[in-house]
Design a protein around this motif. Structure first.
Motif, PDB file in Angstrom:
ATOM      1  N   GLY A 183      28.632   2.857   3.158  1.00 43.77           N
ATOM      2  CA  GLY A 183      28.408   4.213   3.565  1.00 43.77           C
ATOM      3  C   GLY A 183      27.341   4.607   4.594  1.00 43.77           C
ATOM      4  N   LEU A 184      26.462   5.537   4.000  1.00 42.86           N
ATOM      5  CA  LEU A 184      25.390   5.887   4.988  1.00 42.86           C
ATOM      6  C   LEU A 184      24.314   4.476   5.256  1.00 42.86           C
ATOM      7  CD1 LEU A 184      24.019   9.397   4.019  1.00 42.86           C
ATOM      8  CD2 LEU A 184      25.153   8.627   6.220  1.00 42.86           C
ATOM      9  N   VAL A 195      26.950   6.781  12.456  1.00 39.05           N
ATOM     10  CA  VAL A 195      27.151   7.224  11.138  1.00 39.05           C
ATOM     11  C   VAL A 195      26.017   8.357  10.922  1.00 39.05           C
ATOM     12  CG1 VAL A 195      26.665   6.538   8.806  1.00 39.05           C
ATOM     13  CG2 VAL A 195      27.683   4.978  10.278  1.00 39.05           C
ATOM     14  N   PHE A 196      26.454   9.455  10.220  1.00 40.11           N
ATOM     15  CA  PHE A 196      25.578  10.676   9.950  1.00 40.11           C
ATOM     16  C   PHE A 196      26.040  11.272   8.794  1.00 40.11           C
ATOM     17  CE2 PHE A 196      29.270  12.106  12.242  1.00 40.11           C
ATOM     18  CZ  PHE A 196      29.553  13.431  11.595  1.00 40.11           C
ATOM     19  N   PRO A 197      24.894  11.805   8.180  1.00 45.50           N
ATOM     20  CA  PRO A 197      25.252  12.608   6.762  1.00 45.50           C
ATOM     21  C   PRO A 197      25.836  13.952   7.165  1.00 45.50           C
ATOM     22  CG  PRO A 197      22.990  12.709   7.569  1.00 45.50           C
ATOM     23  CD  PRO A 197      23.644  11.979   8.632  1.00 45.50           C
ATOM     24  N   VAL A 198      26.628  14.310   6.325  1.00 49.14           N
ATOM     25  CA  VAL A 198      27.207  15.775   6.187  1.00 49.14           C
ATOM     26  C   VAL A 198      27.162  16.437   4.621  1.00 49.14           C
ATOM     27  CG1 VAL A 198      29.170  17.553   6.230  1.00 49.14           C
ATOM     28  CG2 VAL A 198      28.875  15.489   7.722  1.00 49.14           C
ATOM     29  N   ASP A 240      22.272  16.566   8.078  1.00 50.73           N
ATOM     30  CA  ASP A 240      21.171  17.278   7.122  1.00 50.73           C
ATOM     31  C   ASP A 240      21.076  16.375   6.101  1.00 50.73           C
ATOM     32  OD1 ASP A 240      19.829  18.834   5.377  1.00 50.73           O
ATOM     33  OD2 ASP A 240      20.734  20.791   5.895  1.00 50.73           O
ATOM     34  N   TRP A 241      19.891  16.098   5.913  1.00 46.45           N
ATOM     35  CA  TRP A 241      19.304  14.762   4.854  1.00 46.45           C
ATOM     36  C   TRP A 241      18.499  15.352   3.759  1.00 46.45           C
ATOM     37  CZ3 TRP A 241      20.333   9.588   5.490  1.00 46.45           C
ATOM     38  CH2 TRP A 241      20.733   9.188   6.716  1.00 46.45           C
ATOM     39  N   ARG A 242      18.619  16.681   3.470  1.00 44.85           N
ATOM     40  CA  ARG A 242      18.156  17.365   2.367  1.00 44.85           C
ATOM     41  C   ARG A 242      18.963  16.904   0.854  1.00 44.85           C
ATOM     42  NH1 ARG A 242      18.357  22.860   2.456  1.00 44.85           N
ATOM     43  NH2 ARG A 242      20.054  22.683   3.673  1.00 44.85           N
ATOM     44  N   VAL A 274      23.809  17.890  -5.055  1.00 48.86           N
ATOM     45  CA  VAL A 274      23.786  17.741  -3.650  1.00 48.86           C
ATOM     46  C   VAL A 274      24.040  16.291  -3.396  1.00 48.86           C
ATOM     47  CG1 VAL A 274      22.470  17.572  -1.563  1.00 48.86           C
ATOM     48  CG2 VAL A 274      22.260  19.623  -3.330  1.00 48.86           C
ATOM     49  N   GLY A 275      24.879  16.067  -2.495  1.00 48.42           N
ATOM     50  CA  GLY A 275      25.204  14.536  -2.003  1.00 48.42           C
ATOM     51  C   GLY A 275      25.433  14.598  -0.461  1.00 48.42           C
TER      52      GLY A 275
END
Length: 337
Positions: A183-184, A195-198, A240-242, A274-275
């Motif tokens: 994954g990430l 690769v990036f987070p959503v 957004d990595w929060r 949150v994920g």
């Protein structure tokens, strides 16, 4: 004949689906799944798990249809079995609504779900801000149940589970083949800057009177009834990595969902989650090679599914199995797999 040693990196729904496919299909493969986090601590555990897909324009539609169909048929078989509640798989009926009629009214998966059709004007009356909608029956897969169920199935097939952090795929040079489902983590492990987070935030609420799902076509507002609770969401915040709960997001989610289903005013919030969806312009499901310590080790990549991991997991695992089989034949052409 000695077994070939296969490492699967990542224990989310993509990793465990791939590991099960390989372990059950290749009796001469000794499969180990390696990850720092297992259920209930994976991103997959919090996924709403509704069976639905967007189209990736750089991947042939027929390949995407195959992924969707293989996954749907796999989970439908579970839904119709005595294992359904243990695996967290259920049929779910509802609607997707649009503010305006979309340019493509019939998505590529329309004939692969059950009973897909346009909503009538009378059915749309309850959604005055929306001018078009579709109803269908699909599947919901709750990974908080499904992942432990898959893990049991994997171990039964002879698989080995190893919990540890992997900093580099080079650490796995003792294996004959590596399947990267990180994954990430692939941003570092595969050196993939694409690769990036959503960021996704959802709530679980108690509202047992809600029986049908509602999804706004923007993908940011949805109500998905499940086995023990209703998932309401959500957010789609790119890069957004929060991981902390944002109470402004909580308020926004509840306000938007109540507009679609006013009875949620009476719901009790059970939990907030949150994920980070492991996203990419399109999933990477392909063969590669890692050169380390004077040898070439085949690597099969399977990551970057974004918010569609549950939907595509089994279909991509079947594809991954095919790529693994090809790679093992290349390195051991006389091996009986």
């Amino acid at each position: 004949m000695p077994q070939v040693k296969v490492a699967v990196v990542g224990a989310g729904v993509i990793g465990f689906s791939s590991a099960v496919c390989i372990a059950e299909s290749l009796p001469n493969a000794a499969v180990t799944i390696i990850a720092e986090k297992f259920s209930p601590d994976t991103t997959s555990d919090g996924a709403a798990g509704i069976f639905f897909a967007a189209e990736f324009h750089e991947i042939p539609v027929e390949r995407q249809r195959r992924w969707f169909k293989d996954s749907f048929n796999h989970l439908l078989q579970i839904a119709h079995s005595a294992q359904a509640p243990h695996a967290g798989v259920m049929l779910s009926s509802g609607c997707q609504i649009f503010k305006q009629e979309p340019a493509v009214k019939r998505p590529f998966w329309a004939d692969l779900v059950i009973g897909q059709g346009d909503m009538s004007p009378s059915e749309l009356q309850r959604f005055p801000e929306h001018g078009f909608g579709q109803v269908f029956t699909t599947l919901k897969c709750e990974c908080s149940r499904y992942l432990p169920w898959l893990q049991h199935r994997f171990i039964k097939a002879g698989g080995v589970v190893e919990q540890r952090h992997v900093s580099s795929l080079n650490e796995l040079c003792g294996f004959d083949l590596i399947v990267n489902c990180s994954g990430l983590g692939s941003k570092a492990l595969a050196d993939d800057s694409a690769v990036f987070p959503v960021r996704g935030q959802v709530l679980k609420v108690s509202a047992p009177w809600i029986q049908h799902f509602i999804r706004d076509s923007d993908g940011k507002t949805y109500i998905y009834p499940g086995i023990e609770s209703v998932t309401v969401g959500g957010t789609r915040q790119e890069h957004d990595w929060r991981l902390d709960i944002d109470e402004q997001d909580t308020t926004g989610i509840l306000e938007r969902c109540k507009k679609l289903e006013p009875s949620l005013e009476n719901a009790v919030v059970l939990s907030k989650w949150v994920g980070l969806r492991p996203s990419r312009k399109c999933p990477r499901v392909e063969r590669g090679v890692m050169k380390t310590k004077g040898k070439n080790i085949p690597v099969v990549h399977n990551y970057g599914h974004g918010g569609w991991g549950v939907t595509l997991a089994w279909g991509c695992a079947v594809d991954t199995l095919g790529l693994v089989t090809q790679s093992l034949r290349d390195i051991r052409p006389v091996a009986k797999l």
